[in-house]
Design a protein around this motif. Structure first.
Motif, PDB file in Angstrom:
ATOM      1  N   SER A 116       0.829  -1.218   0.000  1.00 43.71           N
ATOM      2  CA  SER A 116       0.000   0.000   0.000  1.00 43.71           C
ATOM      3  C   SER A 116       0.859   1.261   0.000  1.00 43.71           C
ATOM      4  N   THR A 117       1.946   1.238   0.764  1.00 46.03           N
ATOM      5  CA  THR A 117       2.843   2.398   0.807  1.00 46.03           C
ATOM      6  C   THR A 117       3.498   2.627  -0.546  1.00 46.03           C
ATOM      7  N   GLY A 120       1.176   4.254  -2.890  1.00 47.34           N
ATOM      8  CA  GLY A 120       0.729   5.587  -2.521  1.00 47.34           C
ATOM      9  C   GLY A 120      -0.610   5.602  -1.819  1.00 47.34           C
ATOM     10  N   TRP A 121      -1.064   4.445  -1.333  1.00 51.81           N
ATOM     11  CA  TRP A 121      -2.362   4.356  -0.650  1.00 51.81           C
ATOM     12  C   TRP A 121      -2.242   4.504   0.856  1.00 51.81           C
ATOM     13  N   TYR A 122      -1.014   4.475   1.367  1.00 49.68           N
ATOM     14  CA  TYR A 122      -0.822   4.458   2.819  1.00 49.68           C
ATOM     15  C   TYR A 122       0.405   5.276   3.168  1.00 49.68           C
ATOM     16  N   THR A 123       0.317   6.011   4.294  1.00 56.95           N
ATOM     17  CA  THR A 123       1.432   6.848   4.730  1.00 56.95           C
ATOM     18  C   THR A 123       1.793   6.515   6.168  1.00 56.95           C
ATOM     19  N   PRO A 124       2.810   5.689   6.387  1.00 55.53           N
ATOM     20  CA  PRO A 124       3.227   5.404   7.765  1.00 55.53           C
ATOM     21  C   PRO A 124       3.864   6.635   8.396  1.00 55.53           C
ATOM     22  N   ALA A 125       3.539   6.886   9.666  1.00 54.11           N
ATOM     23  CA  ALA A 125       4.034   8.080  10.335  1.00 54.11           C
ATOM     24  C   ALA A 125       4.922   7.756  11.530  1.00 54.11           C
ATOM     25  N   SER A 247      -0.506   5.127  10.818  1.00 58.32           N
ATOM     26  CA  SER A 247      -0.640   6.065   9.703  1.00 58.32           C
ATOM     27  C   SER A 247      -0.743   7.511  10.195  1.00 58.32           C
ATOM     28  N   ALA A 249      -2.443   9.621   8.338  1.00 61.57           N
ATOM     29  CA  ALA A 249      -3.639  10.130   7.670  1.00 61.57           C
ATOM     30  C   ALA A 249      -4.751   9.101   7.793  1.00 61.57           C
TER      31      ALA A 249
END
Length: 300
Positions: A116-117, A120-125, A247, A249
């Protein structure tokens, strides 16, 4: 030796009543939500008390159905043994099986989040800390009876009746049934809020077929439903909330997380591993073939 009890009365005996009652019960328990017009339209939307109550009742239906049908034929005490409630392996091995079962959904989810990352579907923070994990552990311990309610029905009662179809076919059919059973909740946006109901149902059935096969394989490898319960707990109580927590977001469950399409490749590889392991085991236990060229000639 692993214990998988074969139902009396022939293959599939008692399967149709179990499925009929379980599916009818799932729809009946969701009636209040349909009448109330509740629909989950956003991933940020919480779970109202009425929805939580309906889901609890729905999760208990398979266990009550399985125990009732089994106890009616064989008595309550025998039902405990037949459904896999009693411990089938020594404690150290049982604990090790539960630990492995807990790690499987987390591993599949981690691979899926990597996909997913990259898409571009997921943004780990950030990584989850003790303050985030502790409430999840408490919630998991409190929720064990609910997941036990499902797995006692699916893995304790249904799975042995599907094995005559063939081990892998039976596991995958069981996973598809598990996904179809969730339709009353999925159609209300339960797992995939904001998406068309038909798309959510299709994705849910494919996801359940893959993950259900893995969970059923865990149950067969231990001879007990407890490891299957641990895998289900890990999926819902750890993999799902940790996906949101890590995430930075809002997460779309269709594109990221344990129930997403991004996790399908990892789950499919796990199912392939189950199939290959079964083939190796079957080949190891099959009698050697006798070549006609070297076979001794019978006496006249």
């Amino acid at each position: 030796m692993k214990r998988t009890n074969t139902p009396r009365g022939g293959p599939g005996s008692g399967l149709l009543p179990f499925l009929a009652i379980s599916f009818a019960g799932a729809w009946i328990t969701m009636i209040p939500l349909w009448l109330d017009g509740l629909r989950r339209t956003d991933a940020a939307q919480g779970t109202p008390p009425l929805a939580a109550l309906c889901m609890i009742l729905m999760m208990l239906v398979p266990a009550l159905t399985a125990f009732g049908l089994t106890a009616r034929r064989r008595g309550p005490r025998e039902a405990v043994r037949v459904l896999g409630l009693s411990r089938a392996t020594p404690w150290p091995r049982e604990v090790r099986s539960v630990a492995i079962a807990l790690s499987i959904p987390l591993g599949l989810t981690a691979v899926g989040l990597t996909v997913s990352t990259a898409a571009g579907w997921y943004t780990p923070a950030h990584l989850p800390g003790p303050g985030a994990v502790a409430p999840l552990v408490l919630s998991a311990l409190v929720s064990v009876p609910l997941y036990f309610g499902e797995e006692l029905g699916w893995q304790g009662y249904m799975l042995p009746r599907l094995l005559p179809l063939g081990r892998i076919r039976g596991l995958m059919v069981g996973g598809a049934v598990w996904g179809a059973w969730h339709v009353p909740m999925t159609a209300l946006g339960g797992s995939y809020p904001g998406h068309p109901a038909l798309l959510g149902i299709l994705v849910a059935v494919v996801t359940a077929t893959l993950l259900g096969t893995v969970i059923a394989a865990v149950r067969l490898s231990t001879g007990s439903v407890w490891a299957a319960v641990a895998a289900h707990v890990s999926l819902n109580e750890f993999a799902l909330p940790l996906t949101r927590h890590v995430s930075g977001a809002l997460v779309d469950p269709l594109l990221a997380g344990p129930l997403s399409i991004a996790t399908w490749p990892a789950s499919a590889l796990a199912v392939t591993g189950v199939w290959l392991a079964h083939r190796r085991r079957a080949a190891r236990h099959s009698p050697p073939a006798v070549s006609t060229a070297t076979a001794p000639t019978p006496p006249a």
